[in-house]
Design a protein around this motif. Structure first.
Motif, PDB file in Angstrom:
ATOM      1  N   ALA A 273       0.839  -1.200   0.000  1.00  4.90           N
ATOM      2  CA  ALA A 273       0.000   0.000   0.000  1.00  4.90           C
ATOM      3  C   ALA A 273       0.872   1.245   0.000  1.00  4.90           C
ATOM      4  CB  ALA A 273      -0.908   0.009   1.222  1.00  4.90           C
ATOM      5  N   PRO A 274       0.582   2.205  -0.881  1.00  2.00           N
ATOM      6  CA  PRO A 274       1.337   3.454  -0.867  1.00  2.00           C
ATOM      7  C   PRO A 274       1.015   4.260   0.396  1.00  2.00           C
ATOM      8  CG  PRO A 274      -0.431   3.550  -2.489  1.00  2.00           C
ATOM      9  CD  PRO A 274      -0.428   2.165  -1.915  1.00  2.00           C
ATOM     10  N   ALA A 275       1.923   5.127   0.779  1.00  5.22           N
ATOM     11  CA  ALA A 275       1.708   5.975   1.951  1.00  5.22           C
ATOM     12  C   ALA A 275       0.502   6.874   1.730  1.00  5.22           C
ATOM     13  CB  ALA A 275       2.954   6.814   2.216  1.00  5.22           C
TER      14      ALA A 275
ATOM     15  N   THR B 223      -8.358  -0.124   5.206  1.00  3.29           N
ATOM     16  CA  THR B 223      -8.305   0.942   6.197  1.00  3.29           C
ATOM     17  C   THR B 223      -6.879   1.152   6.678  1.00  3.29           C
ATOM     18  OG1 THR B 223     -10.554   0.426   6.916  1.00  3.29           O
ATOM     19  CG2 THR B 223      -9.220   1.767   8.392  1.00  3.29           C
ATOM     20  N   ARG B 224      -6.370   2.341   6.428  1.00  6.60           N
ATOM     21  CA  ARG B 224      -5.059   2.724   6.935  1.00  6.60           C
ATOM     22  C   ARG B 224      -5.228   3.229   8.355  1.00  6.60           C
ATOM     23  NH1 ARG B 224      -3.933   6.201   1.802  1.00  6.60           N
ATOM     24  NH2 ARG B 224      -2.729   4.781   0.516  1.00  6.60           N
ATOM     25  N   VAL B 225      -4.269   2.910   9.204  1.00 14.77           N
ATOM     26  CA  VAL B 225      -4.293   3.420  10.574  1.00 14.77           C
ATOM     27  C   VAL B 225      -3.088   4.324  10.787  1.00 14.77           C
ATOM     28  CG1 VAL B 225      -5.586   1.471  11.507  1.00 14.77           C
ATOM     29  CG2 VAL B 225      -3.103   1.372  11.442  1.00 14.77           C
ATOM     30  N   GLU B 226      -3.216   5.263  11.707  1.00 11.47           N
ATOM     31  CA  GLU B 226      -2.101   6.154  12.013  1.00 11.47           C
ATOM     32  C   GLU B 226      -1.042   5.381  12.764  1.00 11.47           C
ATOM     33  OE1 GLU B 226      -2.720  10.055  13.411  1.00 11.47           O
ATOM     34  OE2 GLU B 226      -4.714  10.200  12.535  1.00 11.47           O
ATOM     35  N   PRO B 227       0.223   5.724  12.541  1.00 11.73           N
ATOM     36  CA  PRO B 227       1.276   5.051  13.290  1.00 11.73           C
ATOM     37  C   PRO B 227       1.161   5.413  14.780  1.00 11.73           C
ATOM     38  CG  PRO B 227       2.188   6.819  11.936  1.00 11.73           C
ATOM     39  CD  PRO B 227       0.736   6.709  11.620  1.00 11.73           C
ATOM     40  N   PRO B 228       1.621   4.526  15.638  1.00 12.03           N
ATOM     41  CA  PRO B 228       1.534   4.818  17.066  1.00 12.03           C
ATOM     42  C   PRO B 228       2.396   6.025  17.448  1.00 12.03           C
ATOM     43  CG  PRO B 228       2.839   2.841  16.669  1.00 12.03           C
ATOM     44  CD  PRO B 228       2.266   3.275  15.346  1.00 12.03           C
TER      45      PRO B 228
END
Length: 67
Positions: free
Chosen positions: A35-37, A60-65
């Motif tokens: 998946a691209p950024a 669904t992309r999630v935000e990095p911790p």
């Protein structure tokens, strides 16, 4: 990510929200794609080949911790 289905051996493109992604055909029923950024949230993933373009599924992309 790993995508499974049928007739994937001749896939010509994988798009995440319309953005092309690198992919590798593992078999006629499985491909892997990177998946691209992008921003967190849902985007449509579509796969295209000689038989046409898939209807799309939501990834669904999630935000990095945070640290």
């Amino acid at each position: 990510m790993t995508l499974t289905g049928t007739a994937l051996g001749e896939v010509t493109s994988v798009l995440f929200g319309g953005v092309p992604a690198p992919f590798t055909v593992a078999s006629a029923t499985q491909i892997t794609a990177t998946a691209p950024a992008g921003a967190a949230g849902g985007i449509q993933v579509t796969v295209s080949g000689p038989g046409g373009t898939s209807g799309g599924l939501t990834y669904t992309r999630v935000e990095p911790p945070g640290i």
